[in-house]
Scaffold this active site. Structure first.
Site, PDB file in Angstrom:
ATOM      1  N   HIS A 103     -20.738 -62.732  92.945  1.00 35.50           N
ATOM      2  CA  HIS A 103     -19.608 -63.628  93.227  1.00 35.50           C
ATOM      3  C   HIS A 103     -19.368 -63.714  94.723  1.00 35.50           C
ATOM      4  O   HIS A 103     -19.588 -62.753  95.462  1.00 35.50           O
ATOM      5  CB  HIS A 103     -18.332 -63.173  92.506  1.00 35.50           C
ATOM      6  CG  HIS A 103     -17.911 -61.764  92.812  1.00 35.50           C
ATOM      7  ND1 HIS A 103     -18.491 -60.676  92.206  1.00 35.50           N
ATOM      8  CD2 HIS A 103     -16.974 -61.270  93.661  1.00 35.50           C
ATOM      9  CE1 HIS A 103     -17.915 -59.563  92.660  1.00 35.50           C
ATOM     10  NE2 HIS A 103     -17.005 -59.904  93.557  1.00 35.50           N
ATOM     11  N   HIS A 105     -16.267 -64.744  97.401  1.00 26.97           N
ATOM     12  CA  HIS A 105     -14.841 -64.999  97.596  1.00 26.97           C
ATOM     13  C   HIS A 105     -14.689 -66.167  98.565  1.00 26.97           C
ATOM     14  O   HIS A 105     -15.390 -66.219  99.590  1.00 26.97           O
ATOM     15  CB  HIS A 105     -14.157 -63.792  98.241  1.00 26.97           C
ATOM     16  CG  HIS A 105     -14.196 -62.535  97.425  1.00 26.97           C
ATOM     17  ND1 HIS A 105     -13.111 -62.047  96.753  1.00 26.97           N
ATOM     18  CD2 HIS A 105     -15.213 -61.664  97.174  1.00 26.97           C
ATOM     19  CE1 HIS A 105     -13.437 -60.919  96.131  1.00 26.97           C
ATOM     20  NE2 HIS A 105     -14.714 -60.662  96.376  1.00 26.97           N
TER      21      HIS A 105
HETATM   22  P1  AMP Z   1     -15.442 -57.328  94.587  1.00 25.93           P
HETATM   23  O1  AMP Z   1     -16.378 -56.950  93.464  1.00 25.93           O
HETATM   24  O2  AMP Z   1     -15.101 -56.187  95.490  1.00 25.93           O
HETATM   25  O3  AMP Z   1     -15.878 -58.542  95.332  1.00 25.93           O
HETATM   26  O4  AMP Z   1     -14.030 -57.665  93.930  1.00 25.93           O
HETATM   27  C1  AMP Z   1     -13.864 -58.236  92.670  1.00 25.93           C
HETATM   28  C2  AMP Z   1     -12.780 -59.272  92.740  1.00 25.93           C
HETATM   29  O5  AMP Z   1     -12.564 -59.728  91.406  1.00 25.93           O
HETATM   30  C3  AMP Z   1     -11.422 -58.779  93.260  1.00 25.93           C
HETATM   31  O6  AMP Z   1     -10.982 -59.647  94.295  1.00 25.93           O
HETATM   32  C4  AMP Z   1     -10.502 -58.862  92.041  1.00 25.93           C
HETATM   33  O7  AMP Z   1      -9.189 -59.210  92.367  1.00 25.93           O
HETATM   34  C5  AMP Z   1     -11.185 -59.930  91.211  1.00 25.93           C
HETATM   35  N1  AMP Z   1     -10.947 -59.856  89.784  1.00 25.93           N
HETATM   36  C6  AMP Z   1     -11.043 -58.758  88.990  1.00 25.93           C
HETATM   37  N2  AMP Z   1     -10.792 -59.080  87.705  1.00 25.93           N
HETATM   38  C7  AMP Z   1     -10.534 -60.410  87.683  1.00 25.93           C
HETATM   39  C8  AMP Z   1     -10.189 -61.337  86.652  1.00 25.93           C
HETATM   40  N3  AMP Z   1     -10.068 -60.966  85.382  1.00 25.93           N
HETATM   41  N4  AMP Z   1     -10.001 -62.635  86.999  1.00 25.93           N
HETATM   42  C9  AMP Z   1     -10.121 -63.024  88.293  1.00 25.93           C
HETATM   43  N5  AMP Z   1     -10.435 -62.198  89.304  1.00 25.93           N
HETATM   44  C10 AMP Z   1     -10.633 -60.909  89.006  1.00 25.93           C
END
Ligand code: AMP
Length: 139
Positions: A103, A105
């Site tokens: 993913h 951001h």
């Molecule tokens: P990272 O793997 O460090 O890039 O972070 C994972 C991102 O996913 C974080 O910003 C969380 O806030 C986000 N996140 C986790 N669970 C969900 C969800 N169910 N829906 C949307 N975003 C999520």
């Protein structure tokens, strides 16, 4: 590298097993709002096919995701009349990754305004409102 876990939270979002606030999708990618937004309009872009991160992604997955990242970065900047956009991406736990489905951001940014700290749940109605603004700004 550890194998892809088909029960990670973004895989569940893709299968519709848990809710998400979707802003855009095409055959290969999905964009949806981050539930812990570090800036208003913080969204995530993922491929619909499985890969953990940049390290195991195919060039086709990366090309599809980056094309959607650009589309959403432009829309989010326009929707919020932002000064810029931060794009973040983390690989494996040591690299800051918490969810192991690739993913990116996308965060609208303003001069002199820091990102909010991580880990704080956003207001659902406000996130829905921000999603609608971004949808409206898509080409
Ligand atoms: P990272 O793997 O460090 O890039 O972070 C994972 C991102 O996913 C974080 O910003 C969380 O806030 C986000 N996140 C986790 N669970 C969900 C969800 N169910 N829906 C949307 N975003 C999520």
């Amino acid at each position: 590298m550890t194998a892809y876990d088909p029960d990670n939270i973004f895989a569940k979002i893709l299968r519709g097993e848990i809710p998400s606030t979707r802003v855009y999708e095409d055959d290969e990618t999905l964009a949806f709002m981050d539930i812990m937004p570090r800036a208003d309009g913080h969204l995530l872009v993922i491929p619909k096919t499985p890969c953990r991160n940049v390290l195991d992604a195919t060039s086709d997955q990366l090309a599809a995701v980056m094309s959607t990242v650009q589309k959403l970065a432009r829309a989010a900047k326009a929707a919020f009349d932002a000064d810029g956009v931060t794009i973040q991406q983390f690989n494996e736990a040591a690299g800051g990754q918490e969810v192991f489905h690739l993913h990116f951001h996308v965060l609208p940014r303003f001069e002199g305004v820091s990102m909010r700290p991580p880990g704080n749940m956003g207001d659902f109605d406000l996130i829905a409102e921000h999603a609608e603004k971004i949808r409206a700004a898509l080409d």
